[in-house]
Design a protein around this motif. Sequence first.
Motif, PDB file in Angstrom:
ATOM      1  N   UNK A 192      40.504  49.605  28.955  1.00 33.71           N
ATOM      2  CA  UNK A 192      39.316  50.025  29.694  1.00 33.71           C
ATOM      3  C   UNK A 192      39.695  51.157  30.635  1.00 33.71           C
ATOM      4  N   UNK A 193      39.064  52.309  30.441  1.00 30.92           N
ATOM      5  CA  UNK A 193      39.248  53.481  31.303  1.00 30.92           C
ATOM      6  C   UNK A 193      37.971  53.659  32.106  1.00 30.92           C
ATOM      7  N   UNK A 194      38.059  53.437  33.423  1.00 31.57           N
ATOM      8  CA  UNK A 194      36.871  53.470  34.276  1.00 31.57           C
ATOM      9  C   UNK A 194      36.841  54.721  35.134  1.00 31.57           C
ATOM     10  N   UNK A 195      35.671  55.328  35.210  1.00 33.46           N
ATOM     11  CA  UNK A 195      35.407  56.406  36.153  1.00 33.46           C
ATOM     12  C   UNK A 195      34.472  55.831  37.196  1.00 33.46           C
ATOM     13  N   UNK A 196      34.973  55.578  38.383  1.00 37.14           N
ATOM     14  CA  UNK A 196      34.161  54.919  39.408  1.00 37.14           C
ATOM     15  C   UNK A 196      34.536  55.463  40.773  1.00 37.14           C
ATOM     16  N   UNK A 197      33.517  55.856  41.523  1.00 35.52           N
ATOM     17  CA  UNK A 197      33.734  56.512  42.807  1.00 35.52           C
ATOM     18  C   UNK A 197      32.881  55.853  43.881  1.00 35.52           C
ATOM     19  N   UNK A 198      33.292  56.066  45.115  1.00 35.43           N
ATOM     20  CA  UNK A 198      32.491  55.595  46.236  1.00 35.43           C
ATOM     21  C   UNK A 198      32.404  54.092  46.287  1.00 35.43           C
ATOM     22  N   UNK A 204      30.761  48.275  37.836  1.00 28.74           N
ATOM     23  CA  UNK A 204      32.204  48.490  37.779  1.00 28.74           C
ATOM     24  C   UNK A 204      32.963  47.198  38.080  1.00 28.74           C
ATOM     25  N   UNK A 205      32.473  46.445  39.055  1.00 26.28           N
ATOM     26  CA  UNK A 205      33.128  45.192  39.427  1.00 26.28           C
ATOM     27  C   UNK A 205      33.103  44.197  38.271  1.00 26.28           C
ATOM     28  N   UNK A 206      31.952  44.087  37.609  1.00 24.80           N
ATOM     29  CA  UNK A 206      31.824  43.153  36.482  1.00 24.80           C
ATOM     30  C   UNK A 206      32.677  43.612  35.306  1.00 24.80           C
ATOM     31  N   UNK A 207      32.698  44.920  35.034  1.00 26.83           N
ATOM     32  CA  UNK A 207      33.515  45.428  33.932  1.00 26.83           C
ATOM     33  C   UNK A 207      34.995  45.124  34.164  1.00 26.83           C
ATOM     34  N   UNK A 208      35.461  45.328  35.392  1.00 29.55           N
ATOM     35  CA  UNK A 208      36.853  45.017  35.706  1.00 29.55           C
ATOM     36  C   UNK A 208      37.139  43.521  35.572  1.00 29.55           C
ATOM     37  N   UNK A 209      36.199  42.703  36.014  1.00 32.22           N
ATOM     38  CA  UNK A 209      36.392  41.253  35.924  1.00 32.22           C
ATOM     39  C   UNK A 209      36.452  40.801  34.468  1.00 32.22           C
ATOM     40  N   UNK A 211      37.337  42.624  31.860  1.00 30.72           N
ATOM     41  CA  UNK A 211      38.594  43.108  31.294  1.00 30.72           C
ATOM     42  C   UNK A 211      39.759  42.224  31.731  1.00 30.72           C
ATOM     43  N   UNK A 212      39.756  41.818  32.990  1.00 33.89           N
ATOM     44  CA  UNK A 212      40.818  40.960  33.502  1.00 33.89           C
ATOM     45  C   UNK A 212      40.812  39.612  32.794  1.00 33.89           C
ATOM     46  N   UNK A 213      39.612  39.074  32.557  1.00 37.84           N
ATOM     47  CA  UNK A 213      39.503  37.776  31.879  1.00 37.84           C
ATOM     48  C   UNK A 213      40.039  37.848  30.448  1.00 37.84           C
ATOM     49  N   UNK A 214      39.893  39.005  29.819  1.00 35.37           N
ATOM     50  CA  UNK A 214      40.341  39.173  28.432  1.00 35.37           C
ATOM     51  C   UNK A 214      41.786  39.664  28.338  1.00 35.37           C
ATOM     52  N   UNK A 215      42.392  39.957  29.483  1.00 39.78           N
ATOM     53  CA  UNK A 215      43.734  40.502  29.456  1.00 39.78           C
ATOM     54  C   UNK A 215      43.784  41.937  28.987  1.00 39.78           C
ATOM     55  N   UNK A 216      42.677  42.672  29.180  1.00 38.26           N
ATOM     56  CA  UNK A 216      42.579  44.065  28.749  1.00 38.26           C
ATOM     57  C   UNK A 216      43.139  44.969  29.844  1.00 38.26           C
ATOM     58  N   UNK A 217      44.081  45.851  29.542  1.00 42.67           N
ATOM     59  CA  UNK A 217      44.612  46.766  30.559  1.00 42.67           C
ATOM     60  C   UNK A 217      43.530  47.701  31.076  1.00 42.67           C
ATOM     61  N   UNK A 218      43.565  47.982  32.367  1.00 39.63           N
ATOM     62  CA  UNK A 218      42.535  48.803  32.995  1.00 39.63           C
ATOM     63  C   UNK A 218      43.153  49.989  33.718  1.00 39.63           C
ATOM     64  N   UNK A 219      42.502  51.137  33.560  1.00 40.98           N
ATOM     65  CA  UNK A 219      42.882  52.359  34.273  1.00 40.98           C
ATOM     66  C   UNK A 219      41.650  52.834  35.021  1.00 40.98           C
ATOM     67  N   UNK A 220      41.776  52.982  36.331  1.00 44.14           N
ATOM     68  CA  UNK A 220      40.665  53.420  37.170  1.00 44.14           C
ATOM     69  C   UNK A 220      40.920  54.836  37.670  1.00 44.14           C
ATOM     70  N   UNK A 221      39.983  55.733  37.402  1.00 43.88           N
ATOM     71  CA  UNK A 221      40.005  57.081  37.956  1.00 43.88           C
ATOM     72  C   UNK A 221      39.020  57.093  39.117  1.00 43.88           C
ATOM     73  N   UNK A 222      39.490  57.367  40.327  1.00 43.43           N
ATOM     74  CA  UNK A 222      38.653  57.178  41.503  1.00 43.43           C
ATOM     75  C   UNK A 222      39.072  58.108  42.633  1.00 43.43           C
ATOM     76  N   UNK A 223      38.151  58.286  43.570  1.00 43.91           N
ATOM     77  CA  UNK A 223      38.482  59.039  44.785  1.00 43.91           C
ATOM     78  C   UNK A 223      38.839  58.105  45.929  1.00 43.91           C
ATOM     79  N   UNK A 224      38.920  56.798  45.637  1.00 44.92           N
ATOM     80  CA  UNK A 224      39.260  55.807  46.657  1.00 44.92           C
ATOM     81  C   UNK A 224      40.400  54.934  46.146  1.00 44.92           C
ATOM     82  N   UNK A 225      41.617  55.477  46.069  1.00 39.81           N
ATOM     83  CA  UNK A 225      42.733  54.741  45.472  1.00 39.81           C
ATOM     84  C   UNK A 225      43.188  53.528  46.264  1.00 39.81           C
ATOM     85  N   UNK A 226      42.660  53.332  47.465  1.00 39.92           N
ATOM     86  CA  UNK A 226      43.018  52.156  48.260  1.00 39.92           C
ATOM     87  C   UNK A 226      41.823  51.210  48.434  1.00 39.92           C
TER      88      UNK A 226
END
Length: 295
Positions: A192-198, A204-209, A211-226
């Motif tokens: 899962x490659x996510x483009x999510x900002x602000x 985005x939260x549900x998609x990440x959840x 992916x996590x439940x399925x053990x799918x690796x996730x990459x987030x491209x964001x302007x808020x890395x923390x």
Amino acid sequence: MTATSDTIPDPLARLRNGAADLSPAARRVARWIADHPADALAASAASLAASCRTSDATVVRVVQSLGFTGLPDLKRALADHLAGRPGNAGDLRRTLAETGEDPARAVAAVLDAHREALEALSAPDARAAVVAAVDALHPAARVNVFGIGPSAPLARYAATLLARGGRAASVLDATGIGLADALLGLARGDALLLLAYGRPYREATVALAEADALGVPTVLVTDDPDGPLARRARHVVPARRGRARRVALHGATFVVLEAIVLGLAARAGPAAPAALDRLNDLRAALSGGPRLDVG
């Protein structure tokens, strides 16, 4: 007076500004909610208290001391704020206030912001993050690219480039409950490659959840890395969207996506140009003319 989204345009600012006059325990509550607004929406007074190492009674008192009638009232204000009620008009106004009516200044502002964003991407840590993203996506049978709102066209562009590089790819660009059908297709072995900002919006939260439940690796491209979303993703690539509190710019995101795609093509070896050869054959068949070697 009840403090709603109509009387308090930015409840996060009210929480942060009001924290200075509170006791240490109360200050922790106000600042935790301001730093984790999406998590606070789903939290009870007891769970908030546990996160802030205090009592649920203290949580309620803090909320009321800041002008809200109670926790539900605060949650309504947070929901309105995270849904984008303030809008982006303020960012545009601030940008235009700096450039005035001079198009040369406006062009210079955009170019300067992109230069700063690219300089940030050129830093060793940022480059390493892009390489780590490539390594995480490479083994996947399919890359699902998530992007909604203004990021949806970027997600479709990335999926097109991935397919031309010989990668199976799909786009997750639906909003609200419409996203559920798309997420139903997410499977083990995908990435899962996510483009999510602000703001950490629900899709985005549900998609990440999921992916996590399925053990799918996730990459987030964001302007808020923390931020909250970054803490849930396995890999984070920082991409500035211009300058803070100014109009959003997406050039850095394009650069990151194209860097990831080319990195994956390098990892794929002969499979990448083979896909483009097949694409050109299909174009020739559709046009009824000679084979066209175009990008």
